[in-house]
Design a protein around this motif. Structure first.
Motif, short mmCIF file in Angstrom:
data_model
loop_
_atom_site.label_atom_id
_atom_site.label_comp_id
_atom_site.label_asym_id
_atom_site.label_seq_id
_atom_site.Cartn_x
_atom_site.Cartn_y
_atom_site.Cartn_z
N THR A 61 -7.35 0.83 14.37
CA THR A 61 -6.13 1.26 13.67
C THR A 61 -6.40 2.63 13.05
O THR A 61 -7.51 3.17 13.15
CB THR A 61 -5.75 0.29 12.52
OG1 THR A 61 -6.72 0.43 11.48
CG2 THR A 61 -5.70 -1.16 12.99
N THR A 62 -5.38 3.14 12.34
CA THR A 62 -5.55 4.44 11.67
C THR A 62 -6.17 4.26 10.27
O THR A 62 -6.55 5.26 9.64
CB THR A 62 -4.19 5.16 11.50
OG1 THR A 62 -3.33 4.34 10.71
CG2 THR A 62 -3.54 5.42 12.85
N ILE A 63 -6.27 3.04 9.82
CA ILE A 63 -6.68 2.79 8.42
C ILE A 63 -8.05 3.40 8.06
O ILE A 63 -8.20 3.97 6.99
CB ILE A 63 -6.71 1.26 8.10
CG1 ILE A 63 -5.37 0.60 8.48
CG2 ILE A 63 -7.07 0.99 6.64
CD1 ILE A 63 -4.20 0.92 7.61
N PRO A 64 -9.07 3.32 8.93
CA PRO A 64 -10.39 3.85 8.51
C PRO A 64 -10.49 5.38 8.48
O PRO A 64 -11.50 5.90 8.01
CB PRO A 64 -11.35 3.30 9.57
CG PRO A 64 -10.60 2.24 10.32
CD PRO A 64 -9.15 2.63 10.23
N VAL B 134 6.06 20.02 3.94
CA VAL B 134 5.85 18.60 4.25
C VAL B 134 6.71 18.16 5.43
O VAL B 134 7.92 18.39 5.45
CB VAL B 134 6.18 17.70 3.02
CG1 VAL B 134 6.06 16.22 3.39
CG2 VAL B 134 5.27 18.03 1.85
N LEU B 135 6.04 17.54 6.41
CA LEU B 135 6.73 16.88 7.51
C LEU B 135 6.78 15.40 7.14
O LEU B 135 5.74 14.76 6.98
CB LEU B 135 5.93 17.10 8.81
CG LEU B 135 6.40 16.40 10.08
CD1 LEU B 135 7.82 16.81 10.47
CD2 LEU B 135 5.44 16.69 11.23
N GLY B 136 8.00 14.86 6.99
CA GLY B 136 8.14 13.44 6.63
C GLY B 136 7.92 12.55 7.85
O GLY B 136 7.80 13.04 8.98
N HIS B 137 7.85 11.26 7.63
CA HIS B 137 7.60 10.30 8.73
C HIS B 137 8.15 8.95 8.28
O HIS B 137 7.61 8.35 7.34
CB HIS B 137 6.09 10.24 9.00
CG HIS B 137 5.69 9.30 10.10
ND1 HIS B 137 4.45 9.34 10.68
CD2 HIS B 137 6.35 8.29 10.73
CE1 HIS B 137 4.36 8.41 11.63
NE2 HIS B 137 5.50 7.75 11.66
N ILE B 138 9.20 8.49 8.97
CA ILE B 138 9.76 7.17 8.65
C ILE B 138 9.90 6.34 9.92
O ILE B 138 9.72 6.84 11.02
CB ILE B 138 11.14 7.29 7.93
CG1 ILE B 138 12.20 7.90 8.87
CG2 ILE B 138 11.02 8.11 6.64
CD1 ILE B 138 13.62 7.76 8.35
N GLY B 139 10.24 5.07 9.74
CA GLY B 139 10.36 4.16 10.88
C GLY B 139 9.12 3.30 10.94
O GLY B 139 8.69 2.73 9.92
N ILE B 140 8.51 3.20 12.11
CA ILE B 140 7.22 2.50 12.19
C ILE B 140 6.18 3.35 11.48
O ILE B 140 6.04 4.55 11.78
CB ILE B 140 6.80 2.27 13.66
CG1 ILE B 140 7.75 1.26 14.33
CG2 ILE B 140 5.36 1.77 13.73
CD1 ILE B 140 7.42 0.98 15.79
N LEU B 141 5.49 2.74 10.54
CA LEU B 141 4.46 3.46 9.79
C LEU B 141 3.11 2.81 10.09
O LEU B 141 2.78 1.75 9.54
CB LEU B 141 4.75 3.40 8.28
CG LEU B 141 6.13 3.93 7.86
CD1 LEU B 141 6.34 3.79 6.36
CD2 LEU B 141 6.32 5.38 8.31
N PRO B 142 2.31 3.42 11.00
CA PRO B 142 1.07 2.77 11.40
C PRO B 142 0.12 2.44 10.24
O PRO B 142 -0.65 1.49 10.33
CB PRO B 142 0.45 3.78 12.38
CG PRO B 142 1.63 4.51 12.93
CD PRO B 142 2.60 4.62 11.79
N GLN B 143 0.19 3.20 9.14
CA GLN B 143 -0.70 2.90 8.03
C GLN B 143 -0.32 1.60 7.32
O GLN B 143 -1.10 1.06 6.53
CB GLN B 143 -0.72 4.06 7.02
CG GLN B 143 -1.45 5.28 7.57
CD GLN B 143 -1.32 6.50 6.66
OE1 GLN B 143 -0.97 6.40 5.49
NE2 GLN B 143 -1.61 7.67 7.22
N ALA B 144 0.91 1.11 7.59
CA ALA B 144 1.36 -0.14 6.96
C ALA B 144 1.20 -1.33 7.89
O ALA B 144 1.73 -2.41 7.63
CB ALA B 144 2.82 -0.01 6.51
#
Ligand code: KIV
Length: 273
Positions: free
Chosen positions: A63-66, A142-152
């Motif tokens: 995942t992107t978490i680490p 800042v570039l925002g990011h919504i929808g599927i959020l891989p960190q969540a």
């Protein structure tokens, strides 16, 4: 031409906005090193994101978490060295912008100052608005990011397309507006049902970059190893393979292995007197 360079006009916030206003679709892709970033830049990709997808595509995590702030600083600096024209955006990893706006400011400052990013991207809508406002007020695009959020992903229990239930539709509308009002220069819509993404793109003043959000966005974002066929575990529904590089690389390495083993390589041509 600009004061920055006598050869190319670098893409910045103003140029991204103008492309959208002119109806010229914005082309965005991820890259993680100077070599691939240079190739993307050479063909006229407008925006290069050093995504925290780095975790899966390069670092071998699930995942992107680490992914850490140091990872993003290191790889963004490499991409920066490969790019002359495109806008370089550093992606803020898990928990580097969530703890407080002040900590976010310090961490985004590193990506801008140490790595030379032109902007940062962060995940989250309404709840991240105060942080986006603080960063923008301090001069960080800042570039925002919504929808599927891989960190969540751990909290959500998987990747779920957004905008398919009344509650999700309402949340996406609120998130998009909050990100715009906080001052983001553009927004990534990831994994959002096509009709809603078209409505959001039509209603926002800032450009939208879709990834799995249909064709009605102001531009498209893709993960480079997906579109080049380097990542083979699966082909995400939102992607299209434009090459099968993993297979080509295997073939080339097999030929190299065979020639070394048989003694066919090197010949005198690759040798010195
Ligand atoms: O990390 C990443 O590559 C991203 C894109 C998918 C938008 O966030």
């Amino acid at each position: 031409m600009t004061a920055q360079s006598s050869e190319v006009e670098r893409v910045g916030v103003r140029q991204i906005r103008k492309m959208a206003a002119d109806g010229r679709r914005i082309v965005a892709v991820t890259a993680y090193d100077a070599l691939m970033a240079r190739l993307a830049d050479q063909v006229g990709v407008d925006l290069i994101l050093v995504g925290d997808s780095l975790g899966m595509t390069v670092l071998g995590y699930e995942t992107t978490i680490p992914v850490t702030l140091d990872d993003i600083v290191h790889h963004t600096a490499a991409v920066r060295r490969g790019v002359r024209r495109a806008m370089v955006v550093g992606d803020m990893p898990f928990l580097t912008v969530q703890i407080s706006p002040e900590e976010a400011l310090r961490n985004c400052g590193r990506v801008m100052q140490e790595a030379g990013a032109d902007a940062i991207k962060l995940e989250g809508g309404e709840r991240m608005a105060p942080t986006i406002r603080r960063l923008v007020d301090c001069g960080i695009p800042v570039l925002g990011h919504i929808g599927i959020l891989p960190q969540a992903i751990k909290a959500e229990g998987g990747y779920r397309v957004q905008g398919r239930t009344p509650a999700s539709i309402a949340q996406m509308r609120r998130d998009a507006l909050a990100v715009q009002e906080a001052g983001a220069f553009a927004i990534v819509l990831e994994g959002i049902a096509m009709d809603l993404s078209r409505e959001i793109s039509g209603s926002l003043e800032i450009p939208t970059l879709g990834i799995g959000a249909g064709p009605h966005c102001d531009g498209q974002m893709q993960v480079m190893p997906d579109i080049l066929g380097l990542f083979e575990d699966f082909v995400p529904r939102h992607t299209k393979r434009y090459a099968t590089l993993a297979e080509q690389i295997r073939q080339a390495l097999t030929a190299y292995r065979d020639e070394v083993q048989s003694g066919a390589f090197p010949t005198e041509e690759q040798s010195f007197q």
